[in-house]
Design a protein around this motif. Structure first.
Motif, mmCIF file in Angstrom:
data_model
loop_
_atom_site.group_PDB
_atom_site.id
_atom_site.type_symbol
_atom_site.label_atom_id
_atom_site.label_comp_id
_atom_site.label_asym_id
_atom_site.label_seq_id
_atom_site.Cartn_x
_atom_site.Cartn_y
_atom_site.Cartn_z
ATOM 1 N N VAL A 135 0.828 -1.199 0.000
ATOM 2 C CA VAL A 135 0.000 0.000 0.000
ATOM 3 C C VAL A 135 0.866 1.253 0.000
ATOM 4 N N ARG A 136 1.908 1.246 0.789
ATOM 5 C CA ARG A 136 2.802 2.409 0.831
ATOM 6 C C ARG A 136 3.472 2.633 -0.532
ATOM 7 N N TYR A 137 3.788 1.564 -1.235
ATOM 8 C CA TYR A 137 4.356 1.741 -2.578
ATOM 9 C C TYR A 137 3.316 2.317 -3.531
ATOM 10 N N VAL A 138 2.084 1.818 -3.461
ATOM 11 C CA VAL A 138 1.018 2.346 -4.321
ATOM 12 C C VAL A 138 0.833 3.843 -4.068
ATOM 13 N N GLN A 139 0.986 4.265 -2.822
ATOM 14 C CA GLN A 139 0.788 5.672 -2.476
ATOM 15 C C GLN A 139 1.942 6.560 -2.916
ATOM 16 N N THR A 140 3.160 6.025 -2.882
ATOM 17 C CA THR A 140 4.345 6.879 -3.089
ATOM 18 C C THR A 140 5.227 6.467 -4.258
ATOM 19 N N GLU A 141 5.132 5.185 -4.665
ATOM 20 C CA GLU A 141 5.994 4.602 -5.708
ATOM 21 C C GLU A 141 7.484 4.708 -5.345
ATOM 22 N N ARG A 142 7.763 4.654 -4.057
ATOM 23 C CA ARG A 142 9.160 4.649 -3.614
ATOM 24 C C ARG A 142 9.693 3.218 -3.648
ATOM 25 N N PRO A 143 10.816 2.963 -4.314
ATOM 26 C CA PRO A 143 11.335 1.595 -4.468
ATOM 27 C C PRO A 143 11.616 0.898 -3.141
ATOM 28 N N ARG A 144 12.003 1.674 -2.118
ATOM 29 C CA ARG A 144 12.374 1.021 -0.853
ATOM 30 C C ARG A 144 11.216 0.244 -0.253
ATOM 31 N N PHE A 145 9.978 0.655 -0.562
ATOM 32 C CA PHE A 145 8.831 -0.065 -0.031
ATOM 33 C C PHE A 145 8.682 -1.439 -0.700
ATOM 34 N N LEU A 146 9.097 -1.533 -1.949
ATOM 35 C CA LEU A 146 9.090 -2.842 -2.618
ATOM 36 C C LEU A 146 10.104 -3.775 -1.977
ATOM 37 N N TYR A 147 11.251 -3.230 -1.606
ATOM 38 C CA TYR A 147 12.279 -4.072 -0.978
ATOM 39 C C TYR A 147 11.841 -4.514 0.420
ATOM 40 N N LEU A 148 11.103 -3.646 1.115
ATOM 41 C CA LEU A 148 10.562 -4.069 2.411
ATOM 42 C C LEU A 148 9.532 -5.176 2.221
ATOM 43 N N LEU A 149 8.729 -5.072 1.154
ATOM 44 C CA LEU A 149 7.804 -6.154 0.816
ATOM 45 C C LEU A 149 8.572 -7.442 0.552
ATOM 46 N N GLY A 150 9.644 -7.358 -0.228
ATOM 47 C CA GLY A 150 10.458 -8.549 -0.512
ATOM 48 C C GLY A 150 11.069 -9.137 0.739
ATOM 49 N N LEU A 151 11.548 -8.277 1.642
ATOM 50 C CA LEU A 151 12.115 -8.759 2.901
ATOM 51 C C LEU A 151 11.059 -9.494 3.715
#
Length: 513
Positions: A135-151
């Motif tokens: 959700v945070r990535y959808v809101q901001t499109e910041r790549p670090r949120f994708l990596y947190l999802l992967g983690l």
């Protein structure tokens, strides 16, 4: 954005856990197993991946007290609650939506889930953690949120293999929604690589041991999943989160149908597909629990929007505290069956009133004095102490050549836990991962057999064979479990034991002839 309310709820949930379990209950059968895993650190086990073992190891390193064992479910439960409430805030929710999302979590099946040291608490946390950062990535499109999802996905795979089903649901949801454009983002595939990297040691362990996960799933299917009743499955989907059904159902529908939530509809499809996968695989009802907390957040947001649109502000102001407390009020009648605060005799006194609801019916189909989970928290210390006394009754020279053979992992793990500070040879079993720790020897001079049957047919294999004691606790599921001593085992018996061990391990590692 004010984080104090989610933090206050999370802290209350964590601390209150220590006051919600009566001292008259031991740990649960399964908790002893994960602690025993912690005595044998590895990158994999026959039952689960290694994350629970790492937590068990740390609990034992800190002294192994029950408080340190329960620290983990309390921690993951509090962390999940925090994320659920923060997600409501991230959607623009105020105090009402934030608090309602929190009480929905506190007033449903998660109240019980977060009491036991099992992989389930981290499983739910991992699902919510992943959806929160999505959700945070959808809101901001910041790549670090994708990596947190992967983690989160990688750690989830180190905790429980059901994360694979969550990943499948997530993949399907991405393909079905506008969020599919993330599949063209190199950071998405970087996050996927991170998840695989985190999981890699356990994956390598599985491959090195012949993928025992396949045998585990086959056993689970043949002994349990094949008996799952679809009607009962759907009934439990309502009952597990019944106190919040009026929140999560609107939340799901809003995710799927509301234009305002269209950017987040991937979350709704993850829930739909996740539950659908379990239906297709005849999974147990509680396998779906991790898909509901995110719906609490969106449902709470939906209710806040509805109340804000009321023409009577005073009515809305009066309804808000009532609705916040409603999930807790609906849970209140079942509190004795959520938190083991009442002693066994008091729980047994409730049987006549609650037995018709099935709360005292065990998996054998019979009605007992306690709910099955509560009975699984009795008798273990007694078993461990009586096993120690039987061991001490042997001559010192014989003790070093004594095998303690248990019928199941609960018995062996509990004996090892309560005797961890005593010079007792580790209890063994042919159940699950104990196969890796079984000592193959030919010089046994005595065998302590822990079983619920006397097995008189074994007497001929020993020079002497007699029962030394049994679990007498009338409320324990292990009541009647016997402690049998066989002295002077013959070579034929030792050869048979070792052959049975090899055959059982070969089945798990897909090496059976």
């Amino acid at each position: 954005m004010n984080r104090r309310l989610p933090l206050a709820f999370a802290l209350l949930k964590f601390v209150s856990g220590y006051f919600l379990i009566s001292s008259q209950y031991d740990l649960h059968r399964d908790e002893y197993l994960y602690l025993n895993h912690g005595r044998h650190l590895a990158w994999g086990y026959l039952e689960v991946p290694p994350l629970s073992a790492a937590q068990g190891w740390l609990s034992l390193a800190l002294g192994g007290g029950e408080g340190w064992v329960r620290f983990w479910p309390f921690l993951w439960g509090a962390a999940t609650l925090y994320l659920v409430m923060r997600l409501a805030q991230r959607l623009g929710g105020g105090w009402f939506a934030t608090a309602l999302a929190g009480t929905c979590y506190l007033g449903t099946a998660f109240a019980r889930l977060n009491l036991l040291f099992q992989p389930n608490s981290f499983e739910v946390f991992g699902f919510v953690f992943g959806l929160y950062w999505l959700v945070r990535y959808v809101q901001t499109e910041r790549p670090r949120f994708l990596y947190l999802l992967g983690l989160g996905l990688g750690l989830g795979l180190l905790n429980k293999y059901t994360t694979l089903f969550f990943i499948a649901a997530l993949g399907g949801a991405l393909l079905l929604t506008p969020t599919r454009r993330v599949l063209l983002n190199r950071h998405f595939w970087g996050a996927a690589a991170l998840a695989l990297l985190v999981w890699a040691p356990n994956l390598a362990w599985q491959l090195r041991h012949g993928i025992p996960f396949r045998h585990h799933m086959q056993l689970l299917h043949d002994t349990q999943l094949v008996h799952v009743d679809p009607t009962e499955f759907w009934k439990l989907q309502l009952l597990m989160c019944l106190g919040a059904v009026w929140v999560w159902v609107p939340g799901l529908l809003a995710l799927l149908l509301s234009p305002r939530l269209r950017p987040y509809c991937v979350v709704g499809w993850v829930a739909v597909l996740g539950v659908g996968i379990q239906v297709a695989l005849h999974g147990k009802a509680y396998y779906t629990l991790g898909y509901y907390p995110g719906l609490f957040s969106f449902g709470a947001w939906w209710w806040e929007a509805r109340l804000a649109g009321l023409a009577w502000p005073r009515l809305a102001a009066g309804l808000r505290p009532i609705l916040v407390l409603l999930p807790l009020a609906l849970l209140a009648p079942l509190l004795p069956f959520i938190y083991p605060m009442r002693p066994p005799a008091a729980m047994a006194a409730l049987r006549a009133r609650f037995a018709p609801l099935g709360l005292y019916t065990w998996e054998d189909g019979r009605i007992h004095a306690l709910p099955q989970d509560y009975a699984d928290m009795r008798g273990w210390r007694e078993l461990a102490d009586k096993t120690w006394a039987a061991y001490q009754s042997l001559p010192a020279a014989v003790r070093a050549h004594t095998l303690i053979k248990c019928a199941n992992y609960g018995q062996a793990s509990a004996i090892n836990y309560y005797n961890r500070h005593r010079p007792l040879t580790p209890a063994q079993s042919f159940n699950g991962s104990f196969l890796y720790w079984f000592p193959v020897r030919q010089d046994w001079q005595a065998v302590l057999i822990i079983d619920d049957e006397l097995h008189p047919e074994l007497a001929g294999y020993f020079a002497s064979y007699r029962e030394l004691g049994a679990v007498a606790d009338p409320y324990a599921r292990e009541r009647g479990t016997r402690i049998i001593l066989g002295r002077g085992p013959g070579p034929a018996l030792l050869a048979r034991v070792n052959e049975e061990w090899r055959a059982e391990l070969a089945q798990w590692e897909n090496k059976a002839r």
